[in-house]
Design a protein around this motif. Structure first.
Motif, PDB file in Angstrom:
ATOM      1  N   MET A   1       0.815  -1.211   0.000  1.00  0.00           N
ATOM      2  CA  MET A   1       0.000   0.000   0.000  1.00  0.00           C
ATOM      3  C   MET A   1       0.852   1.266   0.000  1.00  0.00           C
ATOM      4  N   GLY A   2       1.880   1.308   0.845  1.00  0.00           N
ATOM      5  CA  GLY A   2       2.707   2.519   0.948  1.00  0.00           C
ATOM      6  C   GLY A   2       3.293   2.899  -0.407  1.00  0.00           C
ATOM      7  N   GLY A   3       3.779   1.916  -1.136  1.00  0.00           N
ATOM      8  CA  GLY A   3       4.369   2.192  -2.454  1.00  0.00           C
ATOM      9  C   GLY A   3       3.330   2.797  -3.392  1.00  0.00           C
TER      10      GLY A   3
ATOM     11  N   VAL B   1       9.309   8.621   1.463  1.00  0.00           N
ATOM     12  CA  VAL B   1       8.841   7.270   1.786  1.00  0.00           C
ATOM     13  C   VAL B   1       9.802   6.694   2.817  1.00  0.00           C
ATOM     14  N   ILE B   2       9.246   6.280   3.971  1.00  0.00           N
ATOM     15  CA  ILE B   2      10.115   5.914   5.086  1.00  0.00           C
ATOM     16  C   ILE B   2       9.906   4.455   5.482  1.00  0.00           C
ATOM     17  N   GLU B   3      11.009   3.706   5.530  1.00  0.00           N
ATOM     18  CA  GLU B   3      10.951   2.282   5.885  1.00  0.00           C
ATOM     19  C   GLU B   3      11.804   2.015   7.111  1.00  0.00           C
ATOM     20  N   THR B   4      11.749   0.771   7.584  1.00  0.00           N
ATOM     21  CA  THR B   4      12.511   0.423   8.787  1.00  0.00           C
ATOM     22  C   THR B   4      13.997   0.237   8.505  1.00  0.00           C
TER      23      THR B   4
ATOM     24  N   GLU C   1      17.003  -2.474   3.314  1.00  0.00           N
ATOM     25  CA  GLU C   1      16.575  -3.572   2.445  1.00  0.00           C
ATOM     26  C   GLU C   1      15.087  -3.431   2.082  1.00  0.00           C
ATOM     27  N   ALA C   2      14.262  -3.216   3.110  1.00  0.00           N
ATOM     28  CA  ALA C   2      12.819  -3.060   2.874  1.00  0.00           C
ATOM     29  C   ALA C   2      12.571  -1.847   1.978  1.00  0.00           C
ATOM     30  N   LEU C   3      13.352  -0.791   2.210  1.00  0.00           N
ATOM     31  CA  LEU C   3      13.202   0.422   1.398  1.00  0.00           C
ATOM     32  C   LEU C   3      13.533   0.116  -0.061  1.00  0.00           C
TER      33      LEU C   3
ATOM     34  N   GLU D   1       0.417   6.814   7.258  1.00  0.00           N
ATOM     35  CA  GLU D   1       1.060   5.621   7.815  1.00  0.00           C
ATOM     36  C   GLU D   1       0.468   4.383   7.132  1.00  0.00           C
ATOM     37  N   ALA D   2       1.370   3.512   6.607  1.00  0.00           N
ATOM     38  CA  ALA D   2       0.912   2.267   5.956  1.00  0.00           C
ATOM     39  C   ALA D   2       1.820   1.119   6.392  1.00  0.00           C
ATOM     40  N   VAL D   3       1.997   0.989   7.717  1.00  0.00           N
ATOM     41  CA  VAL D   3       2.816  -0.117   8.240  1.00  0.00           C
ATOM     42  C   VAL D   3       1.889  -1.313   8.497  1.00  0.00           C
ATOM     43  N   PHE D   4       2.439  -2.397   9.064  1.00  0.00           N
ATOM     44  CA  PHE D   4       1.622  -3.594   9.278  1.00  0.00           C
ATOM     45  C   PHE D   4       0.354  -3.258  10.079  1.00  0.00           C
ATOM     46  N   GLU D   5      -0.661  -4.098   9.889  1.00  0.00           N
ATOM     47  CA  GLU D   5      -1.959  -3.882  10.557  1.00  0.00           C
ATOM     48  C   GLU D   5      -1.893  -4.364  12.011  1.00  0.00           C
ATOM     49  N   GLU D   6      -1.119  -3.659  12.821  1.00  0.00           N
ATOM     50  CA  GLU D   6      -1.009  -4.037  14.243  1.00  0.00           C
ATOM     51  C   GLU D   6      -1.178  -2.782  15.083  1.00  0.00           C
TER      52      GLU D   6
ATOM     53  N   ALA E   1      -0.453  -2.008  18.200  1.00  0.00           N
ATOM     54  CA  ALA E   1       0.679  -1.546  19.016  1.00  0.00           C
ATOM     55  C   ALA E   1       1.693  -0.811  18.146  1.00  0.00           C
ATOM     56  N   LEU E   2       1.940  -1.384  16.970  1.00  0.00           N
ATOM     57  CA  LEU E   2       2.910  -0.764  16.058  1.00  0.00           C
ATOM     58  C   LEU E   2       2.400   0.599  15.577  1.00  0.00           C
ATOM     59  N   LYS E   3       1.130   0.648  15.219  1.00  0.00           N
ATOM     60  CA  LYS E   3       0.572   1.909  14.711  1.00  0.00           C
ATOM     61  C   LYS E   3       0.647   2.987  15.793  1.00  0.00           C
ATOM     62  N   LYS E   4       0.338   2.601  17.040  1.00  0.00           N
ATOM     63  CA  LYS E   4       0.387   3.596  18.120  1.00  0.00           C
ATOM     64  C   LYS E   4       1.809   4.088  18.338  1.00  0.00           C
ATOM     65  N   GLN E   5       2.743   3.168  18.219  1.00  0.00           N
ATOM     66  CA  GLN E   5       4.153   3.566  18.383  1.00  0.00           C
ATOM     67  C   GLN E   5       4.545   4.558  17.288  1.00  0.00           C
ATOM     68  N   VAL E   6       4.159   4.263  16.047  1.00  0.00           N
ATOM     69  CA  VAL E   6       4.498   5.158  14.936  1.00  0.00           C
ATOM     70  C   VAL E   6       3.842   6.533  15.135  1.00  0.00           C
ATOM     71  N   PHE E   7       2.588   6.546  15.564  1.00  0.00           N
ATOM     72  CA  PHE E   7       1.915   7.835  15.764  1.00  0.00           C
ATOM     73  C   PHE E   7       2.514   8.611  16.935  1.00  0.00           C
TER      74      PHE E   7
ATOM     75  N   PHE F   1      -7.416   1.673  -1.506  1.00  0.00           N
ATOM     76  CA  PHE F   1      -7.731   0.313  -1.961  1.00  0.00           C
ATOM     77  C   PHE F   1      -6.634  -0.175  -2.888  1.00  0.00           C
ATOM     78  N   SER F   2      -6.404  -1.452  -2.872  1.00  0.00           N
ATOM     79  CA  SER F   2      -5.272  -2.023  -3.584  1.00  0.00           C
ATOM     80  C   SER F   2      -5.639  -2.376  -5.033  1.00  0.00           C
ATOM     81  N   PRO F   3      -4.825  -2.060  -6.032  1.00  0.00           N
ATOM     82  CA  PRO F   3      -3.597  -1.273  -5.963  1.00  0.00           C
ATOM     83  C   PRO F   3      -3.896   0.228  -5.815  1.00  0.00           C
TER      84      PRO F   3
HETATM   85  P1  NAI Z   1       2.907  -4.693   3.738  1.00  0.00           P
HETATM   86  O1  NAI Z   1       3.270  -5.774   4.642  1.00  0.00           O
HETATM   87  O2  NAI Z   1       2.974  -4.924   2.263  1.00  0.00           O
HETATM   88  O3  NAI Z   1       3.780  -3.401   4.034  1.00  0.00           O
HETATM   89  C1  NAI Z   1       4.004  -2.879   5.318  1.00  0.00           C
HETATM   90  C2  NAI Z   1       5.359  -2.211   5.283  1.00  0.00           C
HETATM   91  O4  NAI Z   1       5.524  -1.444   6.458  1.00  0.00           O
HETATM   92  C3  NAI Z   1       6.532  -3.204   5.242  1.00  0.00           C
HETATM   93  O5  NAI Z   1       7.331  -2.928   4.104  1.00  0.00           O
HETATM   94  C4  NAI Z   1       7.273  -2.933   6.546  1.00  0.00           C
HETATM   95  O6  NAI Z   1       8.684  -3.071   6.410  1.00  0.00           O
HETATM   96  C5  NAI Z   1       6.885  -1.497   6.827  1.00  0.00           C
HETATM   97  N1  NAI Z   1       7.018  -1.135   8.241  1.00  0.00           N
HETATM   98  C6  NAI Z   1       6.711  -1.861   9.333  1.00  0.00           C
HETATM   99  N2  NAI Z   1       6.968  -1.149  10.450  1.00  0.00           N
HETATM  100  C7  NAI Z   1       7.433   0.042  10.055  1.00  0.00           C
HETATM  101  C8  NAI Z   1       7.880   1.210  10.730  1.00  0.00           C
HETATM  102  N3  NAI Z   1       7.878   1.276  12.061  1.00  0.00           N
HETATM  103  N4  NAI Z   1       8.320   2.248  10.014  1.00  0.00           N
HETATM  104  C9  NAI Z   1       8.329   2.198   8.664  1.00  0.00           C
HETATM  105  N5  NAI Z   1       7.925   1.119   7.967  1.00  0.00           N
HETATM  106  C10 NAI Z   1       7.478   0.055   8.649  1.00  0.00           C
HETATM  107  O7  NAI Z   1       1.434  -4.238   4.153  1.00  0.00           O
HETATM  108  P2  NAI Z   1       0.325  -3.517   3.281  1.00  0.00           P
HETATM  109  O8  NAI Z   1      -0.502  -4.542   2.624  1.00  0.00           O
HETATM  110  O9  NAI Z   1       0.953  -2.460   2.484  1.00  0.00           O
HETATM  111  O10 NAI Z   1      -0.582  -2.880   4.404  1.00  0.00           O
HETATM  112  C11 NAI Z   1      -0.228  -1.710   5.079  1.00  0.00           C
HETATM  113  C12 NAI Z   1      -1.445  -1.140   5.771  1.00  0.00           C
HETATM  114  O11 NAI Z   1      -2.451  -0.888   4.797  1.00  0.00           O
HETATM  115  C13 NAI Z   1      -2.089  -2.092   6.771  1.00  0.00           C
HETATM  116  O12 NAI Z   1      -2.616  -1.341   7.826  1.00  0.00           O
HETATM  117  C14 NAI Z   1      -3.202  -2.746   5.981  1.00  0.00           C
HETATM  118  O13 NAI Z   1      -4.266  -3.210   6.769  1.00  0.00           O
HETATM  119  C15 NAI Z   1      -3.645  -1.582   5.119  1.00  0.00           C
HETATM  120  N6  NAI Z   1      -4.328  -1.920   3.884  1.00  0.00           N
HETATM  121  C16 NAI Z   1      -3.918  -2.974   3.107  1.00  0.00           C
HETATM  122  C17 NAI Z   1      -4.580  -3.275   1.925  1.00  0.00           C
HETATM  123  C18 NAI Z   1      -4.117  -4.379   1.050  1.00  0.00           C
HETATM  124  O14 NAI Z   1      -4.877  -4.790   0.158  1.00  0.00           O
HETATM  125  N7  NAI Z   1      -2.919  -4.895   1.204  1.00  0.00           N
HETATM  126  C19 NAI Z   1      -5.749  -2.488   1.491  1.00  0.00           C
HETATM  127  C20 NAI Z   1      -6.046  -1.355   2.343  1.00  0.00           C
HETATM  128  C21 NAI Z   1      -5.370  -1.114   3.493  1.00  0.00           C
END
Ligand code: NAI
Ligand code: 3HC
Length: 699
Positions: A308-310, A325-328, A331-333, A382-387, A389-395, A436-438
């Protein structure tokens, strides 16, 4: 200058008479405007000093066409086609001066003029097909006379703007002017030789080709009809165009008129017109005063460069907004940036994006691994993992880093935006932007308004959506918001239908028969079954068949198997006996008797529980109006536009019938959640529909 009526001014400029259309914003040809033009022409006809007439609009539009809100109401003279005939029969030259939009009846009005001039950027189109209609004021007859059959068929069946160069070369436009509007058109018109004035209806030269080759029209049209969203409307357009070669002008006009009336009355056209207005209504957010100023968004940041972030970063770059665009880690970036580059590369290869533009856009995306890069951003997503605790930490971190006044958005699919906002000291700046994806392709943006979101932060998100080319719908906080919350109901029923006797291909065929381009299981395979699996696991929801497939690594197309096997191209779903065996075994294990289930029952079982959930969503104020729910399904989940959206469909079917069917489903399954929701039951009882509810502020 004299005002003929509130919609038309008449100006005398030497030997020119200028009829100015003044029905802001877009000169929709409502009754008063038509009448004003007719009266202005009557005055000019009596004035011997007037040698030429110029018909002009405003800065934005010559005219966007017939007033769509008048359809289905009693007709009022002058009818548009009669007005156009009066223009065409006017004894002295009439020139259409086109700036901005000339669409539908607006372009048809211009086609009835003797000459047409346009300014750069003008958008000329007959988009009626997008409303399930055909051009009903002579467009099917006059356009082929001016530009020939091929270009006319392509324009009418696509509804898309005719490129200006083509319009000029083919003979639709007589000149492209620059200079003051409409003064340059007046000068141009005064240079005309009135003796060369011709009525478009008499210009038969370009009809010769189809008269000599009776199969020509169908040859050109056949591949376009195949792709049509509304095949009935497409075929009706073609039949009308064919008359240009085979019938008299008056006979063809009468047939066009009748076809227009027939199409206006179809459910498909009503649905498409509903979709047009629903999308525009959704921009008007109840409880958010229209004058609320959006904050400027000059720079953006996206946290997480995954799927999603990309895609979200690409949306910013495509709109010309620099984005960090900010990654952890590096490599992930690198992975994320490489995926963005690959997406752009595909567009360049396909020819939809020039190579230098691709480079320019990628230049707007700056990758990094330090959250401090978000400090300059006006809008952070913010588009990090759907967790949680993680989202709260990022915010929490963003709260310390982001500049004052920056809007902080989460792309969460399900989580509580209020709880995320609570991790900051500025909950007023926090909201959800659910892409929504993509993300760079799908047009829907669910904007989640938190309980403390500030009005101007919300207005900024709505405005930004438009800048990014998205369709925004504001919703309230709840599990899964509007779209995914309703989808969960459909998915549960899909699983139930598999257990009771249907196979994925039966269910998909029923839904494509209903109008979806792809069925739910083929779509699931395309999106990746692991996404839903993870969401279910996190929420303690079980789906015995879908879960079992994922446990076997059958994640969908990317694993070359899911609900289907995939053929040599890796994209064509093929029914898989292994999946059938698994389904049948699961039914047996759970003691569910299998039976044949017909397409009609499948559609009702999938769609009515979604509608029921939609009713709960409305009752809770999570969506402001039923048409907002329709927009979400049309633009985020591939709901067929000729069906208007689930809530429009519900009103069409009748809530009484839906309530009865839901009772039956609940009784048969013992699933109490299938009972009609109180709002649905109440409306059904009073014979009303969801549309009667109007708009309320989203919770
Ligand atoms: P993903 O797993 O493809 O990407 C998440 C990225 O976040 C990973 O590259 C990870 O390295 C990075 N990340 C994790 N912690 C981080 C941090 N502290 N700082 C910077 N980067 C960090 O997941 P995806 O699918 O892109 O989903 C992201 C969010 O979007 C989730 O909340 C998900 O529920 C939501 N979403 C996903 C959809 C989908 O179809 N995949 C559709 C709509 C929303
Ligand atoms: N009739 C009634 N209202 C119209 C209208 C029309 N033809 N076209 C636009 N509007 C209204 C919109 O609903 C909106 O109202 P709102 O501000 O209250 O929400 C307002 O005008 C501004 O429109 P947009 O927000 O859509 O403005 P944009 O600048 O984004 O888009 C446009 C301009 C591309 C022209 C877009 O409005 C559009 O596609 N309009 C419809 C064009 C069309 O389909 N014309 C054919 C009509 S059918 C016809 O002419 C039949 C004939 O063949 C007999």
């Amino acid at each position: 200058m004299v005002a003929i009526n509130p919609c038309v001014d008449l100006l005398r400029d030497g030997a020119a008479g200028v009829v100015l259309m003044r029905n802001a914003p877009l000169n929709a040809l409502k009754h008063e405007l038509r009448e004003g033009i007719a009266r202005a022409l009557d005055e000019l006809r009596e004035d011997g000093d007037v040698r030429v007439v110029v018909l002009a609009g405003n800065e934005r539009a010559f005219s966007a066409g017939a007033d769509i809100t008048e359809f289905g109401k009693p007709p009022r003279a002058p009818a548009l086609r009669d007005l156009i005939a009066a223009v065409e029969d006017f004894p002295r030259p009439v020139v259409a001066a086109i700036r901005g939009v000339a669409m539908g009846g607006g372009l048809e009005l211009a086609l009835g003029c003797h000459w047409r001039v346009a300014w750069d950027g003008a958008r000329l189109a007959l988009p009626e097909i997008k409303l399930g209609l055909l051009p009903g004021a002579g467009g099917t007859q006059r356009l082929p006379r001016l530009i020939g059959f091929r270009a006319a068929i392509e324009a009418i069946l696509s509804g898309d703007p005719i490129p200006l160069a083509l319009a000029r070369d083919a003979g639709l436009l007589d000149a492209v002017l620059s200079g003051p509007y409409p003064a340059a058109a007046i000068d141009w018109a005064l240079g005309l030789d009135p003796k060369t004035r011709r009525r478009t209806r008499e210009r038969d030269e370009k009809l010769a080709e189809a008269r000599a080759d009776p199969a020509l029209v169908d040859r050109i049209a056949a591949p376009l009809i195949k792709k049509a969203t509304n095949p009935r409307a497409a075929k009706t357009c073609v039949a009308a165009i064919r008359h240009a070669a085979t019938a008299t002008f008056d006979g063809a006009m009468a047939a066009e008129r009748q076809s227009f009336l027939d199409l206006v009355a179809t459910d498909e056209s009503k649905a498409q017109r509903h979709a047009f207005f629903a999308e525009r209504e959704a921009r008007k957010v109840p409880g958010l005063p229209r004058e609320t100023a959006a904050r400027p968004v000059r720079r953006a940041a996206v946290i997480g460069a995954g799927t999603m972030g990309g895609g979200i970063a690409m949306c910013f770059a495509n709109a010309g907004i620099p984005v960090a665009v900010i990654e952890t880690d590096g490599e992930a970036l690198a992975r994320g940036i490489a995926r963005i580059a690959a997406n752009y590369e595909t567009s360049v290869k396909r020819g939809s994006l020039p190579a230098d533009e691709s480079v320019r856009r990628q230049g707007l995306i700056a990758g990094g691994t330090d959250l401090a890069a978000a400090a300059e951003a006006d809008f952070v997503i913010e588009a990090v993992f759907e967790e949680m605790a993680l989202k709260k930490q990022v915010f929490g971190q963003l709260d310390r880093i982001a500049r004052p006044g920056a809007v902080l958005a989460t792309n969460t699919s399900y989580l509580d935006v209020n709880e995320i906002a609570g991790a900051t000291s500025r909950p007023g700046e926090v909201l959800g932007t659910h892409f929504f994806s993509p993300a760079n392709v799908m047009r829907l943006l669910e904007i989640v308004r938190g309980s403390r979101t500030a009005p101007d932060a919300l207005a900024t998100a709505v405005e930004l959506a438009t800048l990014l080319g998205k369709v925004p719908v504001v919703v309230g906080v709840c599990d899964g918001f509007v779209g995914n919350r309703m989808l969960a109901r459909r998915s549960a029923q899909g699983e139930r239908l598999l257990l009771e006797g249907a196979l994925p291909q039966d269910i998909d065929a029923a839904m494509t028969g209903f109008g979806f381009r792809m069925g739910p299981f083929a779509t699931g395979d395309l999106a990746g079954l692991d996404v839903g699996w993870r969401a279910r696991k996190a929420r303690g929801i079980k789906a015995p068949i879908a879960d079992a497939l994922c446990e076997q690594g059958r994640f969908g197309q990317k694993a070359e198997k899911g609900f289907y096997a995939y053929g040599a191209d890796g994209r064509t779903p093929v029914p898989d006996p292994e999946v059938e065996r698994l389904i049948v075994e699961t039914s047996a294990r759970l003691g569910v008797a299998r039976r044949a289930i017909g397409a009609e029952e499948i559609v009702e079982r999938l769609v009515y529980p979604m509608i029921n959930e939609g009713a709960r969503i409305l009752a809770e104020g999570i969506a402001a109006r039923s048409s907002d729910i329709d927009v979400i399904w049309l633009h985020g989940y591939g709901w067929p536009v000729t069906r208007g959206g689930p809530m429009f469909h519900a009103d069409l079917v009748g809530l009484g019938r839906i309530a009865v069917r839901l009772e039956t489903f609940a009784a048969a399954s013992g699933d109490e959640s299938l009972r009609p929701a109180p709002l649905l039951a109440g409306l059904a009882k009073s014979g009303a529909g969801f549309a009667s509810l109007g708009a309320q502020a989203a919770a």
